[in-house]
Scaffold this motif. Structure first.
Motif, short mmCIF file in Angstrom:
data_model
loop_
_atom_site.label_atom_id
_atom_site.label_comp_id
_atom_site.label_asym_id
_atom_site.label_seq_id
_atom_site.Cartn_x
_atom_site.Cartn_y
_atom_site.Cartn_z
N PRO A 106 17.00 61.72 12.38
CA PRO A 106 16.01 61.18 13.33
C PRO A 106 16.60 60.11 14.24
CG PRO A 106 15.55 60.43 11.08
CD PRO A 106 16.58 61.50 10.97
N GLN A 107 17.62 59.41 13.77
CA GLN A 107 18.24 58.38 14.61
C GLN A 107 18.88 59.01 15.85
OE1 GLN A 107 18.90 58.76 11.38
NE2 GLN A 107 18.17 56.89 10.35
N ARG A 108 19.45 60.22 15.68
CA ARG A 108 20.06 60.91 16.82
C ARG A 108 18.98 61.28 17.85
NH1 ARG A 108 24.57 63.90 18.29
NH2 ARG A 108 24.16 65.69 19.64
N LEU A 109 17.86 61.81 17.37
CA LEU A 109 16.79 62.20 18.28
C LEU A 109 16.23 61.00 19.02
CD1 LEU A 109 14.88 64.77 16.03
CD2 LEU A 109 16.49 65.26 17.89
N ALA A 110 16.09 59.89 18.30
CA ALA A 110 15.57 58.69 18.95
C ALA A 110 16.54 58.17 20.01
CB ALA A 110 15.32 57.61 17.89
N ALA A 111 17.83 58.22 19.68
CA ALA A 111 18.83 57.77 20.65
C ALA A 111 18.85 58.67 21.88
CB ALA A 111 20.20 57.72 19.98
N ARG A 112 18.74 59.98 21.65
CA ARG A 112 18.73 60.92 22.77
C ARG A 112 17.51 60.68 23.67
NH1 ARG A 112 20.84 66.22 23.75
NH2 ARG A 112 19.52 67.38 25.18
N ASP A 113 16.35 60.43 23.05
CA ASP A 113 15.15 60.16 23.84
C ASP A 113 15.32 58.90 24.68
OD1 ASP A 113 13.90 62.40 22.87
OD2 ASP A 113 12.70 61.32 21.37
N GLU A 114 15.96 57.90 24.12
CA GLU A 114 16.18 56.66 24.85
C GLU A 114 17.11 56.88 26.04
OE1 GLU A 114 17.92 52.14 24.01
OE2 GLU A 114 17.35 53.44 22.34
N MET A 135 17.57 59.75 27.57
CA MET A 135 16.86 60.59 28.53
C MET A 135 15.91 59.75 29.39
SD MET A 135 14.45 63.96 27.95
CE MET A 135 15.45 64.42 26.53
N ALA A 136 15.24 58.82 28.76
CA ALA A 136 14.31 57.96 29.51
C ALA A 136 15.05 57.17 30.59
CB ALA A 136 13.59 57.02 28.56
N ALA A 137 16.26 56.71 30.26
CA ALA A 137 17.03 55.95 31.23
C ALA A 137 17.51 56.81 32.39
CB ALA A 137 18.23 55.30 30.54
N GLU A 138 17.72 58.10 32.15
CA GLU A 138 18.20 59.02 33.18
C GLU A 138 17.07 59.65 33.99
OE1 GLU A 138 21.68 59.85 33.80
OE2 GLU A 138 21.68 57.92 32.75
N THR A 139 15.82 59.37 33.61
CA THR A 139 14.67 60.04 34.19
C THR A 139 13.99 59.19 35.25
OG1 THR A 139 14.24 61.34 32.19
CG2 THR A 139 12.38 60.99 33.68
N ALA A 140 13.76 59.79 36.43
CA ALA A 140 12.98 59.13 37.46
C ALA A 140 11.49 59.42 37.28
CB ALA A 140 13.44 59.58 38.84
N ARG A 141 11.15 60.65 36.88
CA ARG A 141 9.77 61.01 36.59
C ARG A 141 9.75 62.25 35.72
NH1 ARG A 141 7.31 65.21 39.74
NH2 ARG A 141 8.80 66.09 41.22
N VAL A 142 8.73 62.36 34.90
CA VAL A 142 8.56 63.54 34.05
C VAL A 142 7.79 64.58 34.85
CG1 VAL A 142 7.54 64.44 31.94
CG2 VAL A 142 8.59 62.17 31.94
N VAL A 143 8.33 65.78 34.93
CA VAL A 143 7.69 66.88 35.64
C VAL A 143 6.78 67.66 34.70
CG1 VAL A 143 8.09 69.05 36.89
CG2 VAL A 143 9.53 67.04 37.33
N ALA A 144 7.28 67.96 33.51
CA ALA A 144 6.49 68.71 32.53
C ALA A 144 7.07 68.48 31.15
CB ALA A 144 6.48 70.20 32.85
N SER A 145 6.22 68.55 30.14
CA SER A 145 6.68 68.43 28.76
C SER A 145 5.86 69.34 27.88
CB SER A 145 6.58 66.98 28.27
OG SER A 145 5.25 66.52 28.33
N ARG A 146 6.54 70.03 26.97
CA ARG A 146 5.89 70.88 25.98
C ARG A 146 6.61 70.67 24.66
NH1 ARG A 146 3.55 70.94 29.95
NH2 ARG A 146 2.58 72.64 31.13
N GLY A 147 5.95 69.99 23.73
CA GLY A 147 6.60 69.67 22.48
C GLY A 147 7.81 68.78 22.73
N ARG A 198 28.63 62.09 20.47
CA ARG A 198 28.55 61.69 21.88
C ARG A 198 27.66 62.65 22.65
NH1 ARG A 198 34.04 59.34 24.27
NH2 ARG A 198 32.67 57.58 24.65
N LEU A 199 27.09 62.14 23.71
CA LEU A 199 26.34 62.94 24.67
C LEU A 199 26.97 62.77 26.05
CD1 LEU A 199 22.65 62.03 23.69
CD2 LEU A 199 23.90 64.12 23.09
N VAL A 200 26.95 63.85 26.83
CA VAL A 200 27.52 63.81 28.17
C VAL A 200 26.37 63.72 29.18
CG1 VAL A 200 29.02 64.94 29.84
CG2 VAL A 200 29.42 65.25 27.39
N LEU A 201 26.45 62.73 30.07
CA LEU A 201 25.47 62.58 31.14
C LEU A 201 26.01 63.21 32.42
CD1 LEU A 201 24.58 58.80 30.57
CD2 LEU A 201 23.74 60.82 29.34
#
Length: 362
Positions: free
Chosen positions: A59-67, A69-81, A108-111
């Motif tokens: 779960p720590q990986r998912l939380a880090a990925r969400d964080e 993603m939020a920093a890379e996001t200007a606006r959410v277009v759509a979300s499903r699950g 690591r994740l690549v941006l």
């Protein structure tokens, strides 16, 4: 026109600080002027250090990925699950802001590159200055597409050629002038390059030969011209998100008639839309007779001079406090339905001496 699509094997694993111009020129000494390099954005990101450290799993990986993603996001277009389609700060609309976990260490994740057009310009300049090669450069990445399954590569950045081939004003073989045809040729070339790069073959660069007779003298406007502004995008939100925006706007409808006369057919559609959900016996009537409307308007307090339409609402009697509350909700339903048809409205007291309970100025 004859096109060749050539792989550039042997580049190997790219790490932060690597010189992509040297890696590519060494792996492809056969490059020549006029070639189009299609370079996977991932190796550009790696060379530029666009990586973040995350836990390998759990779960720590998912939380880090969400964080991230939020920093890379200007606006959410759509979300499903767990799926998020977002617009990045570059303007690209894509899944997960283009964050990639493939072909990289599990921690690591690549941006995406910070400025793919600038990356394309820098790589082109390095190849020209150090290796005397006059090539165009496309930085590509994989995206999904609305209404179609499967992925394809598109251009995130480009230098040395125009991103769009504009056919507007040309005459087709049947004598018709083209008015809308603008081909995103760099996307087509990016997709062509992906045919031989693959996802697991470690071939991050392809060369398209034969498309360009010569490169541009300058770098061009880049791939930024491909980004459609959200205000011009007919599909800028997912269905659920568009509904949510509509509901929020319905909650704060402004009071005021429109600048032009309301279309009677649109008003009729609005009234019909709420006919089955308002309190039984409540009736909304669009007053279309000019003489009748003028007589009623003269008895309405606060009638706006610019209003050109009138809807009367009548609630069944007798009327108690709870009935009035429900009638107010019904009026708001109608105002929302009218707004959906492009008809603004203002709620006013009923005409003096009439049996109406309220009126809307359109």
């Amino acid at each position: 026109m004859r096109l060749e699509i050539l792989p550039v094997p042997g580049i190997g694993d790219v790490t932060e600080g690597d010189d992509l111009a040297t890696l590519i020129a060494t792996a492809a000494p056969w490059l020549r002027d006029g070639d189009v390099l299609v370079v996977t954005s991932k190796i550009v990101s790696k060379a530029e250090g666009r990586l973040v450290d995350v836990p390998a799993d759990g779960p720590q990986r998912l939380a880090a990925r969400d964080e991230v993603m939020a920093a890379e996001t200007a606006r959410v277009v759509a979300s499903r699950g767990a799926t998020r389609i977002v617009q990045t700060h570059h303007g690209f609309v894509m899944a997960s802001a283009g964050i990639d976990a493939s072909n990289v260490d599990k921690t690591r994740l690549v941006l995406l590159p910070t400025d793919p057009d600038a990356s394309a310009r820098a790589l082109r300049a390095a190849l020209r200055e150090r290796y005397d090669l006059d090539v165009a450069v496309i930085i590509s990445d994989t995206m999904g597409r609305p209404w179609r399954n499967g992925l394809t590569d598109v251009a995130l950045g480009v230098a040395g050629m125009s991103a769009i081939r504009d056919h507007r004003g040309e005459i087709d073989p049947y004598g018709n002038e083209l008015h809308l045809t603008e081909m995103a040729v760099v996307d087509e070339l990016a997709g062509a390059g992906e045919l031989i790069k693959g996802k697991c073959d470690q071939v991050p660069v392809a060369v398209v030969r034969g498309y360009l007779g010569a490169t541009r003298g300058d770098d061009g406007a880049g791939a930024a011209v491909l980004v459609r502004d959200a205000s011009m995008d007919l599909f800028s939100l997912g269905t659920a998100e568009a509904k949510a925006v509509g509901l929020r706007e319905a909650a704060v409808l402004p009071d005021g008639p429109g600048a032009v006369a309301a279309d009677p057919a649109a008003v009729a559609r609005g009234i019909a839309a709420v006919a089955d959900v308002v309190t039984p016996g409540t009736v909304f009537t669009h007053v279309t007779d000019d003489e009748v409307r003028a007589g009623l308007v003269g008895r309405i307090v606060g009638w706006p001079d610019q209003a050109s339409g009138l809807v009367l609402g009548v609630v069944p009697t007798p009327v108690g406090p709870a009935d009035l509350v429900r009638f107010g909700a019904d009026v708001q339903r109608l105002r929302t339905a009218l707004a959906a048809e492009g008809v603004p409205s203002a709620l006013l007291p009923p005409p003096e001496g009439s049996t109406a309970s309220a009126c809307l100025a359109l």
